[in-house]
Design an enzyme around this catalytic site. Structure first.
Site, PDB file in Angstrom:
ATOM      1  N   ASN A  72       3.845   9.013   2.222  1.00 26.98           N
ATOM      2  CA  ASN A  72       2.747   8.820   3.164  1.00 26.98           C
ATOM      3  C   ASN A  72       2.905   7.468   3.845  1.00 26.98           C
ATOM      4  O   ASN A  72       3.190   6.471   3.186  1.00 26.98           O
ATOM      5  CB  ASN A  72       1.404   8.867   2.424  1.00 26.98           C
ATOM      6  CG  ASN A  72       1.132  10.232   1.818  1.00 26.98           C
ATOM      7  OD1 ASN A  72       1.394  11.258   2.435  1.00 26.98           O
ATOM      8  ND2 ASN A  72       0.607  10.258   0.600  1.00 26.98           N
TER       9      ASN A  72
ATOM     10  N   CYS B 174       0.895  -7.061  -5.501  1.00 24.37           N
ATOM     11  CA  CYS B 174       1.206  -5.639  -5.318  1.00 24.37           C
ATOM     12  C   CYS B 174       1.333  -4.922  -6.663  1.00 24.37           C
ATOM     13  O   CYS B 174       2.122  -5.320  -7.522  1.00 24.37           O
ATOM     14  CB  CYS B 174       2.502  -5.505  -4.527  1.00 24.37           C
ATOM     15  SG  CYS B 174       3.137  -3.836  -4.488  1.00 24.37           S
TER      16      CYS B 174
ATOM     17  N   THR C 196      -2.321   4.761   0.374  1.00 20.16           N
ATOM     18  CA  THR C 196      -3.289   3.878  -0.291  1.00 20.16           C
ATOM     19  C   THR C 196      -2.622   2.680  -0.966  1.00 20.16           C
ATOM     20  O   THR C 196      -3.287   1.668  -1.210  1.00 20.16           O
ATOM     21  CB  THR C 196      -4.106   4.641  -1.350  1.00 20.16           C
ATOM     22  OG1 THR C 196      -3.219   5.205  -2.313  1.00 20.16           O
ATOM     23  CG2 THR C 196      -4.945   5.744  -0.717  1.00 20.16           C
TER      24      THR C 196
ATOM     25  N   GLY D  63      -2.844   8.937   4.832  1.00 19.61           N
ATOM     26  CA  GLY D  63      -3.578   8.655   3.598  1.00 19.61           C
ATOM     27  C   GLY D  63      -2.875   7.707   2.647  1.00 19.61           C
ATOM     28  O   GLY D  63      -3.144   7.713   1.444  1.00 19.61           O
TER      29      GLY D  63
ATOM     30  N   HIS E 218       6.587  10.394  -3.453  1.00 24.90           N
ATOM     31  CA  HIS E 218       6.010  11.279  -4.465  1.00 24.90           C
ATOM     32  C   HIS E 218       6.985  12.429  -4.710  1.00 24.90           C
ATOM     33  O   HIS E 218       7.322  13.165  -3.770  1.00 24.90           O
ATOM     34  CB  HIS E 218       4.694  11.897  -3.969  1.00 24.90           C
ATOM     35  CG  HIS E 218       3.607  10.920  -3.656  1.00 24.90           C
ATOM     36  ND1 HIS E 218       2.503  10.746  -4.476  1.00 24.90           N
ATOM     37  CD2 HIS E 218       3.426  10.081  -2.609  1.00 24.90           C
ATOM     38  CE1 HIS E 218       1.694   9.847  -3.931  1.00 24.90           C
ATOM     39  NE2 HIS E 218       2.227   9.434  -2.809  1.00 24.90           N
TER      40      HIS E 218
ATOM     41  N   CYS F 251       4.880  -3.621  -7.427  1.00 28.86           N
ATOM     42  CA  CYS F 251       5.770  -4.719  -7.826  1.00 28.86           C
ATOM     43  C   CYS F 251       5.505  -5.090  -9.286  1.00 28.86           C
ATOM     44  O   CYS F 251       6.441  -5.358 -10.054  1.00 28.86           O
ATOM     45  CB  CYS F 251       5.552  -5.946  -6.950  1.00 28.86           C
ATOM     46  SG  CYS F 251       6.289  -5.844  -5.306  1.00 28.86           S
TER      47      CYS F 251
ATOM     48  N   HIS G 158       3.236  -0.343  -0.937  1.00 27.15           N
ATOM     49  CA  HIS G 158       4.601  -0.598  -1.414  1.00 27.15           C
ATOM     50  C   HIS G 158       5.285   0.756  -1.288  1.00 27.15           C
ATOM     51  O   HIS G 158       4.804   1.742  -1.875  1.00 27.15           O
ATOM     52  CB  HIS G 158       4.562  -1.100  -2.873  1.00 27.15           C
ATOM     53  CG  HIS G 158       5.906  -1.345  -3.488  1.00 27.15           C
ATOM     54  ND1 HIS G 158       6.239  -2.526  -4.119  1.00 27.15           N
ATOM     55  CD2 HIS G 158       6.992  -0.549  -3.622  1.00 27.15           C
ATOM     56  CE1 HIS G 158       7.473  -2.449  -4.592  1.00 27.15           C
ATOM     57  NE2 HIS G 158       7.951  -1.235  -4.306  1.00 27.15           N
TER      58      HIS G 158
ATOM     59  N   HIS H 127       6.787   4.175  -1.457  1.00 34.94           N
ATOM     60  CA  HIS H 127       6.949   5.071  -2.610  1.00 34.94           C
ATOM     61  C   HIS H 127       7.095   6.498  -2.132  1.00 34.94           C
ATOM     62  O   HIS H 127       6.544   6.879  -1.090  1.00 34.94           O
ATOM     63  CB  HIS H 127       5.762   4.948  -3.584  1.00 34.94           C
ATOM     64  CG  HIS H 127       4.424   5.151  -2.954  1.00 34.94           C
ATOM     65  ND1 HIS H 127       3.792   4.173  -2.219  1.00 34.94           N
ATOM     66  CD2 HIS H 127       3.598   6.223  -2.936  1.00 34.94           C
ATOM     67  CE1 HIS H 127       2.635   4.636  -1.783  1.00 34.94           C
ATOM     68  NE2 HIS H 127       2.490   5.893  -2.191  1.00 34.94           N
TER      69      HIS H 127
ATOM     70  N   ASP I 217       2.751   9.338 -11.837  1.00 34.43           N
ATOM     71  CA  ASP I 217       1.549   8.989 -11.079  1.00 34.43           C
ATOM     72  C   ASP I 217       0.347   8.989 -12.034  1.00 34.43           C
ATOM     73  O   ASP I 217       0.205   9.876 -12.885  1.00 34.43           O
ATOM     74  CB  ASP I 217       1.319   9.995  -9.942  1.00 34.43           C
ATOM     75  CG  ASP I 217       0.327   9.478  -8.915  1.00 34.43           C
ATOM     76  OD1 ASP I 217       0.744   9.179  -7.788  1.00 34.43           O
ATOM     77  OD2 ASP I 217      -0.871   9.375  -9.256  1.00 34.43           O
TER      78      ASP I 217
END
Ligand code: AMP
Ligand code: ZN
Length: 116
Positions: free
Chosen positions: A89, A6, A97, A95, A104, A9, A100, A102, A32
């Protein structure tokens, strides 16, 4: 618990580099790689969870902590007055992708339209 395959990770354990803006025992926040607005930070738990769907009652405190870290980072990154979004998401229609969990943190410019 982490997943050796990952990417988040690996960022959390510093096996691969990222521009980390905050970290503590529970979470890591980093810029990002493909920012959609001037302030675009990802807040991730150190614990590998595939996404929102993987959360259980055991993670209640963790999610609250992430929200408060987002609020603090918004202040530090100077987007509190104009406003910001916190988005997670989950799954294909949304969407997602990277699998893991997260969040935003988005701000620094008006965002095109209201999502909801
Ligand atoms: P999502 O589409 O919600 O799963 O978001 C995944 C986000 O991870 C995208 O905005 C990517 O630009 C970002 N991303 C992917 N790899 C990296 C990386 N190595 N460092 C920072 N951000 C990344
Ligand atoms: Zn992971």
């Amino acid at each position: 618990m982490s997943d050796p395959n990952c990417i988040f990770c690996k960022i959390a354990s510093k096996q691969i580099p990222a521009f980390i803006v905050y970290e503590d025992e529970q979470v890591v926040a980093f810029k990002d790689i493909s920012p959609q607005v001037p302030v675009h930070v990802l807040i991730v738990p150190r614990l590998h969870l595939a996404g929102l769907d993987a959360l259980t009652e055991a993670h209640r405190e963790l999610v609250g902590h992430i929200a408060l870290v987002a609020q603090q980072l918004a202040k530090e990154l100077g987007v509190t007055t104009r406003g910001y979004r916190l988005v997670a998401n989950c799954g294909p229609d949304a969407g997602q992708t990277v699998f893991h969990l997260h969040f935003h943190l988005l701000g620094g410019a008006p965002m095109a339209g209201k999502m909801v």
